[in-house]
Scaffold this motif. Structure first.
Motif, mmCIF file in Angstrom:
data_model
loop_
_atom_site.group_PDB
_atom_site.id
_atom_site.type_symbol
_atom_site.label_atom_id
_atom_site.label_comp_id
_atom_site.label_asym_id
_atom_site.label_seq_id
_atom_site.Cartn_x
_atom_site.Cartn_y
_atom_site.Cartn_z
ATOM 1 N N ASP A 168 -36.436 1.741 -28.641
ATOM 2 C CA ASP A 168 -36.187 0.639 -27.888
ATOM 3 C C ASP A 168 -36.036 0.561 -26.864
ATOM 4 O O ASP A 168 -36.266 0.229 -25.352
ATOM 5 N N LEU A 169 -34.697 1.407 -26.692
ATOM 6 C CA LEU A 169 -33.690 1.714 -25.976
ATOM 7 C C LEU A 169 -34.899 2.738 -24.738
ATOM 8 O O LEU A 169 -34.296 2.037 -23.820
ATOM 9 N N LEU A 170 -35.060 3.751 -24.975
ATOM 10 C CA LEU A 170 -35.899 4.667 -23.521
ATOM 11 C C LEU A 170 -36.839 4.115 -23.916
ATOM 12 O O LEU A 170 -36.920 4.202 -22.562
ATOM 13 N N THR A 171 -37.570 3.105 -24.260
ATOM 14 C CA THR A 171 -38.564 2.783 -24.360
ATOM 15 C C THR A 171 -38.456 1.158 -22.825
ATOM 16 O O THR A 171 -39.291 0.961 -22.050
ATOM 17 N N SER A 172 -37.437 0.762 -23.434
ATOM 18 C CA SER A 172 -37.480 -0.896 -22.267
ATOM 19 C C SER A 172 -36.446 -0.165 -20.930
ATOM 20 O O SER A 172 -36.827 -0.934 -19.978
ATOM 21 N N ARG A 173 -36.234 1.204 -20.630
ATOM 22 C CA ARG A 173 -35.420 1.406 -19.243
ATOM 23 C C ARG A 173 -35.406 2.646 -18.764
ATOM 24 O O ARG A 173 -35.535 2.799 -17.756
ATOM 25 N N LEU A 190 -37.569 15.817 -18.457
ATOM 26 C CA LEU A 190 -37.712 17.392 -19.535
ATOM 27 C C LEU A 190 -37.454 18.168 -19.711
ATOM 28 O O LEU A 190 -37.238 19.457 -20.446
ATOM 29 N N SER A 191 -35.613 17.135 -20.118
ATOM 30 C CA SER A 191 -34.536 18.404 -20.561
ATOM 31 C C SER A 191 -33.794 17.070 -21.272
ATOM 32 O O SER A 191 -33.927 16.136 -21.489
ATOM 33 N N HIS A 192 -33.035 17.716 -22.639
ATOM 34 C CA HIS A 192 -32.543 16.837 -23.428
ATOM 35 C C HIS A 192 -31.209 16.253 -22.495
ATOM 36 O O HIS A 192 -30.743 15.126 -22.668
ATOM 37 N N GLU A 193 -30.904 16.935 -20.880
ATOM 38 C CA GLU A 193 -30.018 16.884 -20.574
ATOM 39 C C GLU A 193 -29.955 15.589 -19.817
ATOM 40 O O GLU A 193 -29.280 15.090 -19.284
ATOM 41 N N GLY A 194 -31.810 15.494 -19.477
ATOM 42 C CA GLY A 194 -31.953 14.061 -18.054
ATOM 43 C C GLY A 194 -31.790 13.010 -18.858
ATOM 44 O O GLY A 194 -31.770 12.215 -18.404
ATOM 45 N N VAL A 195 -32.827 13.390 -20.449
ATOM 46 C CA VAL A 195 -32.439 12.135 -21.502
ATOM 47 C C VAL A 195 -31.077 11.644 -21.831
ATOM 48 O O VAL A 195 -30.547 10.187 -21.577
ATOM 49 N N ALA A 196 -30.567 12.605 -22.129
ATOM 50 C CA ALA A 196 -28.983 11.986 -22.231
ATOM 51 C C ALA A 196 -28.661 11.268 -20.970
ATOM 52 O O ALA A 196 -27.484 10.323 -21.547
ATOM 53 N N ARG A 197 -28.702 11.721 -19.799
ATOM 54 C CA ARG A 197 -28.030 10.933 -18.880
ATOM 55 C C ARG A 197 -28.605 9.808 -18.664
ATOM 56 O O ARG A 197 -27.593 8.970 -18.540
ATOM 57 N N GLU A 198 -29.476 9.554 -19.341
ATOM 58 C CA GLU A 198 -30.282 8.082 -18.811
ATOM 59 C C GLU A 198 -29.503 7.248 -20.382
ATOM 60 O O GLU A 198 -28.945 6.158 -20.267
ATOM 61 N N ILE A 199 -29.009 7.968 -22.057
ATOM 62 C CA ILE A 199 -28.973 7.074 -22.355
ATOM 63 C C ILE A 199 -27.939 6.987 -22.390
ATOM 64 O O ILE A 199 -26.604 5.929 -22.402
ATOM 65 N N ALA A 200 -26.391 7.627 -21.692
ATOM 66 C CA ALA A 200 -24.747 7.449 -21.187
ATOM 67 C C ALA A 200 -25.141 6.473 -19.962
ATOM 68 O O ALA A 200 -24.235 5.391 -20.028
ATOM 69 N N ALA A 201 -26.011 6.083 -19.147
ATOM 70 C CA ALA A 201 -26.206 5.349 -18.288
ATOM 71 C C ALA A 201 -26.396 4.340 -18.993
ATOM 72 O O ALA A 201 -26.240 2.479 -18.477
ATOM 73 N N ALA A 202 -27.129 3.782 -20.422
ATOM 74 C CA ALA A 202 -27.695 2.641 -20.200
ATOM 75 C C ALA A 202 -26.402 2.399 -21.752
ATOM 76 O O ALA A 202 -26.776 0.579 -21.609
ATOM 77 N N THR A 203 -25.286 2.690 -22.063
ATOM 78 C CA THR A 203 -25.033 2.737 -23.352
ATOM 79 C C THR A 203 -23.040 2.322 -22.973
ATOM 80 O O THR A 203 -22.761 1.652 -23.328
ATOM 81 N N GLY A 204 -23.207 3.392 -21.391
ATOM 82 C CA GLY A 204 -21.901 3.160 -20.734
ATOM 83 C C GLY A 204 -21.185 4.096 -21.417
ATOM 84 O O GLY A 204 -19.503 4.479 -21.315
ATOM 85 N N LEU A 205 -21.531 5.532 -22.450
ATOM 86 C CA LEU A 205 -20.978 6.202 -22.789
ATOM 87 C C LEU A 205 -20.581 7.365 -21.626
ATOM 88 O O LEU A 205 -21.794 7.804 -20.899
ATOM 89 N N GLN A 206 -18.991 7.473 -21.915
ATOM 90 C CA GLN A 206 -19.515 9.283 -21.631
ATOM 91 C C GLN A 206 -20.440 10.727 -22.133
ATOM 92 O O GLN A 206 -20.735 11.042 -23.516
ATOM 93 N N MET A 207 -20.571 11.084 -21.169
ATOM 94 C CA MET A 207 -21.541 12.496 -20.952
ATOM 95 C C MET A 207 -21.056 13.679 -21.268
ATOM 96 O O MET A 207 -20.047 13.758 -20.620
#
Length: 315
Positions: free
Chosen positions: A23-28, A170-187
């Protein structure tokens, strides 16, 4: 893009469940098309504790046990593994469940003793080759807990619909960067398990690289690493490759695919002694040129394709 939930978690220590991450990835970020439980074949396996264990009266290698599998009643199970002990915690497949190999468990009488299910080995669960004993678990989980909830073996595949303008996803690093930005967590960069600086192989001078097709590949670099033995990949690397829909080949090929899917960096591995002329040439394919791919199939190329070649043929 097939992303591994566990692999993403190596980059960012998020708390979201696979469904919440969807849901987080789909919305953002981008639409998640599917969330796939990769070890759904273990869904019926639960955690069980052996309450009683005694030698089978009619066998010199079987055990008769009473098992607490969380149902409120003790279950009679005949077991042939030598490592079953009273108080031990093991994966248990109840009557009616189906194991990964397709075996459906039924209530059986084994040498006069009733058996209502199976205490499982690693091989029976598709988690290894050990068949000599039951898979002993060192966990604090009540009997009846789903095995997948108690033991981290069931990765989840997140299928993301990546638009052409979002190649960074198209990589886990790229998707993880978006997760970090959305959650405020450190990558962070995942640690390569089992590696250390002292284990780095000897480096040597790389072969020459010639880029003739700059439109197809504007930049190509090479390095040589000596002292490498070709063999099976460690289990964690096999799991990562399989989680994204790939197939483990060997440690060298899998390492290049780890870098591709993990960091978006395409890589090729060559035996430097088999590069004709000691050169790597990035060029357009020649008319009707053929190449044998990893699946053993000879494929015909066309002149619009970019190939990585040595002095004589496409590699």
């Amino acid at each position: 893009m097939n992303a591994s939930y566990e692999w993403l978690h190596d980059f960012v220590q998020f708390d979201q469940t696979p469904e919440q991450l969807r849901d987080l990835l789909t919305s953002r970020v981008a639409t998640v098309e599917d969330v796939q439980q990769l070890r759904a074949d273990l869904d019926q396996v639960v955690i069980a504790r052996v309450v009683e264990a005694a030698p089978h009266p009619n066998s010199d290698h079987l055990w008769v046990t009473k098992v607490d599998a969380g149902s409120g009643e003790l279950i009679d199970v005949v077991c042939g593994a030598p490592n079953v002990v009273q108080g031990g915690v093991y994966p248990f497949a109840p009557v009616g469940s189906t194991l990964p190999g397709g075996l459906k468990l039924e209530k059986r009488k084994i040498r006069g003793a009733i058996s209502e299910g199976m205490l499982c080995s690693a091989r029976e669960l598709g988690l290894g080759t050990d068949h000599e004993g039951i898979l002993t678990l060192d966990i604090d989980a009540p009997p009846g807990t789903r095995f997948l909830d108690a033991v981290p073996v069931g990765d989840v595949r997140i299928v993301i619909d990546v638009n052409p303008n979002r190649g960074d996803l198209l990589s886990h690093e790229g998707v993880a960067r978006e997760i970090a930005a959305a959650t405020g967590l450190q990558m962070k960069t995942p640690v390569i398990r089992g590696s250390s600086q002292s284990e780095t192989a000897e480096k040597a001078t790389a072969p020459s690289v010639v880029v003739e097709d700059a439109d197809g590949c504007p930049r190509y670099m090479a390095a040589v690493i000596k002292g490498v033995s070709i063999g099976p990949s460690p289990s964690w690397l096999v799991s990562r490759i399989e989680a994204v829909g790939g197939r483990s080949i060997n440690n060298v090929v899998d390492a290049t695919n780890y870098m591709l899917h993990g960091f978006g960096q395409p890589m090729h591995a060559f035996d430097v002694n088999r590069l004709d002329g000691g050169r790597i040439i990035v060029r357009r394919a020649r008319k009707a040129e053929k190449i044998k791919t990893l699946d053993g199939v000879d494929r015909t190329l066309d002149e619009g394709m970019t190939v990585i070649a040595d002095a004589s043929k496409a590699q």
